[in-house]
Design a protein around this motif. Structure first.
Motif, PDB file in Angstrom:
ATOM      1  N   MET A   1      -0.569   8.174 -19.720  1.00 61.70           N
ATOM      2  CA  MET A   1      -1.725   8.616 -19.127  1.00 61.70           C
ATOM      3  C   MET A   1      -1.596   8.506 -17.699  1.00 61.70           C
ATOM      4  SD  MET A   1      -5.794   7.717 -19.400  1.00 61.70           S
ATOM      5  CE  MET A   1      -5.814   6.953 -18.105  1.00 61.70           C
ATOM      6  N   ASN A   2      -1.909   9.356 -16.987  1.00 56.50           N
ATOM      7  CA  ASN A   2      -2.162   9.366 -15.466  1.00 56.50           C
ATOM      8  C   ASN A   2      -3.143   9.708 -15.008  1.00 56.50           C
ATOM      9  OD1 ASN A   2      -1.012   9.141 -12.892  1.00 56.50           O
ATOM     10  ND2 ASN A   2       0.361  10.609 -12.882  1.00 56.50           N
ATOM     11  N   THR A   3      -4.001   8.912 -13.949  1.00 54.99           N
ATOM     12  CA  THR A   3      -5.012   9.464 -13.378  1.00 54.99           C
ATOM     13  C   THR A   3      -4.978  10.686 -12.746  1.00 54.99           C
ATOM     14  OG1 THR A   3      -4.846   7.731 -11.593  1.00 54.99           O
ATOM     15  CG2 THR A   3      -6.039   7.107 -13.702  1.00 54.99           C
ATOM     16  N   GLU A   4      -3.924  10.764 -11.820  1.00 49.69           N
ATOM     17  CA  GLU A   4      -3.522  11.685 -10.929  1.00 49.69           C
ATOM     18  C   GLU A   4      -3.808  13.150 -11.728  1.00 49.69           C
ATOM     19  OE1 GLU A   4      -0.132  11.394  -8.602  1.00 49.69           O
ATOM     20  OE2 GLU A   4      -0.758   9.353  -7.900  1.00 49.69           O
ATOM     21  N   ASN A   5      -3.169  13.189 -12.875  1.00 51.88           N
ATOM     22  CA  ASN A   5      -3.503  14.295 -13.798  1.00 51.88           C
ATOM     23  C   ASN A   5      -4.666  14.601 -14.380  1.00 51.88           C
ATOM     24  OD1 ASN A   5      -0.300  14.629 -13.739  1.00 51.88           O
ATOM     25  ND2 ASN A   5       0.127  13.366 -15.563  1.00 51.88           N
ATOM     26  N   VAL A   6      -5.623  13.528 -14.650  1.00 54.25           N
ATOM     27  CA  VAL A   6      -6.611  13.652 -15.009  1.00 54.25           C
ATOM     28  C   VAL A   6      -7.502  14.292 -13.845  1.00 54.25           C
ATOM     29  CG1 VAL A   6      -9.039  12.432 -15.606  1.00 54.25           C
ATOM     30  CG2 VAL A   6      -6.620  11.903 -16.634  1.00 54.25           C
ATOM     31  N   PHE A   7      -7.162  13.728 -12.483  1.00 52.49           N
ATOM     32  CA  PHE A   7      -8.081  14.413 -11.405  1.00 52.49           C
ATOM     33  C   PHE A   7      -7.746  15.657 -11.109  1.00 52.49           C
ATOM     34  CE2 PHE A   7      -9.053   9.739 -10.501  1.00 52.49           C
ATOM     35  CZ  PHE A   7     -10.299   9.930 -10.359  1.00 52.49           C
ATOM     36  N   LYS A   8      -6.215  15.954 -11.332  1.00 54.08           N
ATOM     37  CA  LYS A   8      -5.849  17.452 -11.089  1.00 54.08           C
ATOM     38  C   LYS A   8      -6.419  18.391 -12.221  1.00 54.08           C
ATOM     39  CE  LYS A   8      -1.848  18.647 -12.436  1.00 54.08           C
ATOM     40  NZ  LYS A   8      -0.347  18.814 -12.674  1.00 54.08           N
ATOM     41  N   HIS A   9      -6.699  18.170 -13.212  1.00 55.28           N
ATOM     42  CA  HIS A   9      -6.947  18.635 -14.437  1.00 55.28           C
ATOM     43  C   HIS A   9      -8.658  19.034 -14.148  1.00 55.28           C
ATOM     44  CE1 HIS A   9      -3.190  19.267 -16.393  1.00 55.28           C
ATOM     45  NE2 HIS A   9      -3.324  17.853 -17.018  1.00 55.28           N
ATOM     46  N   LEU A  10      -9.166  18.041 -13.720  1.00 51.75           N
ATOM     47  CA  LEU A  10     -10.785  18.239 -13.622  1.00 51.75           C
ATOM     48  C   LEU A  10     -10.854  18.973 -12.239  1.00 51.75           C
ATOM     49  CD1 LEU A  10     -12.167  14.380 -14.117  1.00 51.75           C
ATOM     50  CD2 LEU A  10     -12.464  16.568 -15.367  1.00 51.75           C
ATOM     51  N   ARG A  11     -10.006  19.053 -11.253  1.00 49.51           N
ATOM     52  CA  ARG A  11     -10.145  19.665  -9.964  1.00 49.51           C
ATOM     53  C   ARG A  11      -9.796  21.398 -10.501  1.00 49.51           C
ATOM     54  NH1 ARG A  11      -7.918  16.661  -6.406  1.00 49.51           N
ATOM     55  NH2 ARG A  11      -5.921  16.857  -7.163  1.00 49.51           N
ATOM     56  N   VAL A  12      -8.939  21.657 -11.284  1.00 48.18           N
ATOM     57  CA  VAL A  12      -8.504  22.924 -11.717  1.00 48.18           C
ATOM     58  C   VAL A  12      -9.876  23.593 -12.478  1.00 48.18           C
ATOM     59  CG1 VAL A  12      -7.136  24.366 -13.113  1.00 48.18           C
ATOM     60  CG2 VAL A  12      -6.194  22.532 -11.509  1.00 48.18           C
ATOM     61  N   LEU A  13     -10.354  22.581 -13.387  1.00 52.26           N
ATOM     62  CA  LEU A  13     -11.328  22.821 -14.397  1.00 52.26           C
ATOM     63  C   LEU A  13     -12.547  23.294 -13.419  1.00 52.26           C
ATOM     64  CD1 LEU A  13     -12.317  23.187 -17.276  1.00 52.26           C
ATOM     65  CD2 LEU A  13     -13.285  20.845 -17.050  1.00 52.26           C
ATOM     66  N   TRP A  14     -12.880  22.520 -12.456  1.00 54.69           N
ATOM     67  CA  TRP A  14     -13.987  22.668 -11.497  1.00 54.69           C
ATOM     68  C   TRP A  14     -13.958  24.051 -10.636  1.00 54.69           C
ATOM     69  CZ3 TRP A  14     -14.607  21.703  -5.903  1.00 54.69           C
ATOM     70  CH2 TRP A  14     -15.936  22.018  -5.548  1.00 54.69           C
ATOM     71  N   ARG A  15     -12.709  24.279 -10.192  1.00 58.62           N
ATOM     72  CA  ARG A  15     -12.303  25.606  -9.634  1.00 58.62           C
ATOM     73  C   ARG A  15     -12.455  26.712 -10.399  1.00 58.62           C
ATOM     74  NH1 ARG A  15      -7.455  23.492  -5.633  1.00 58.62           N
ATOM     75  NH2 ARG A  15      -8.582  22.184  -4.431  1.00 58.62           N
ATOM     76  N   THR A  16     -11.937  26.868 -11.544  1.00 54.19           N
ATOM     77  CA  THR A  16     -12.024  28.040 -12.678  1.00 54.19           C
ATOM     78  C   THR A  16     -13.263  28.125 -12.783  1.00 54.19           C
ATOM     79  OG1 THR A  16     -11.437  26.503 -14.376  1.00 54.19           O
ATOM     80  CG2 THR A  16      -9.258  27.811 -13.350  1.00 54.19           C
ATOM     81  N   ASP A  17     -14.282  27.065 -13.266  1.00 51.76           N
ATOM     82  CA  ASP A  17     -15.710  27.207 -13.395  1.00 51.76           C
ATOM     83  C   ASP A  17     -16.444  28.033 -12.274  1.00 51.76           C
ATOM     84  OD1 ASP A  17     -15.737  26.357 -15.833  1.00 51.76           O
ATOM     85  OD2 ASP A  17     -16.271  24.201 -15.510  1.00 51.76           O
ATOM     86  N   ARG A  18     -16.000  27.637 -11.133  1.00 54.63           N
ATOM     87  CA  ARG A  18     -16.479  28.257 -10.023  1.00 54.63           C
ATOM     88  C   ARG A  18     -16.206  29.807  -9.797  1.00 54.63           C
ATOM     89  NH1 ARG A  18     -15.558  24.870  -4.502  1.00 54.63           N
ATOM     90  NH2 ARG A  18     -13.707  26.718  -4.620  1.00 54.63           N
TER      91      ARG A  18
END
Length: 137
Positions: free
Chosen positions: A1-18
């Motif tokens: 588990m990598n926290t950078e991956n988690v933040f990257k996925h959350l950022r992508v999720l937020w952008r696609t939701d927008r």
């Protein structure tokens, strides 16, 4: 588990939701504008039909037929605008954004499962995490 991956996925999720929200908002605004214009034309059509009823009482033929034809034509235009406004949003952009969104959610679920297994391993065997630090000074 990598926290950078988690933040990257959350950022992508937020952008696609927008992006998805923006596409849907544009579609709603266009549909609302067309529906408002169709309602305005329908109001003019109703006015013309009322005008034709008035002319029917006042005169017999020429003004009646003209107003009735204009009223019916306004209703046809309003119906066409309602049909155009009811179309689904643009497929390619929304489809791509939805696909990226689902891939991001899947990646977050994988990261969450990895975190859960790591935490459950630490809870079941707490010395496994501390033992290498105690053995090697």
């Amino acid at each position: 588990m990598n926290t950078e991956n988690v933040f990257k996925h959350l950022r992508v999720l937020w952008r696609t939701d927008r992006i998805i929200a923006d596409i849907r908002m544009r579609h709603l605004l266009v549909g609302l504008g067309l529906r408002a214009f169709a309602a305005l034309i329908a109001a003019f059509g109703l006015l013309m039909l009322e005008l034709s009823a008035y002319f029917a009482l006042v005169q017999i033929w020429s003004a009646i037929s003209a107003a009735a034809i204009l009223g019916a034509l306004n209703f046809v235009i309003a119906a066409l605008l309602f049909v155009i406004a009811a179309r689904p949003p643009a497929g390619r952009e929304l489809e791509l954004a939805t696909e990226i969104h689902s891939a991001s959610v899947d990646a977050l679920q994988i990261e969450a499962r990895a975190l859960q297994s790591h935490v459950s391993g630490m809870i079941h065997h707490p010395l496994n995490g501390v033992l290498p630090l105690l053995i090697i000074p």
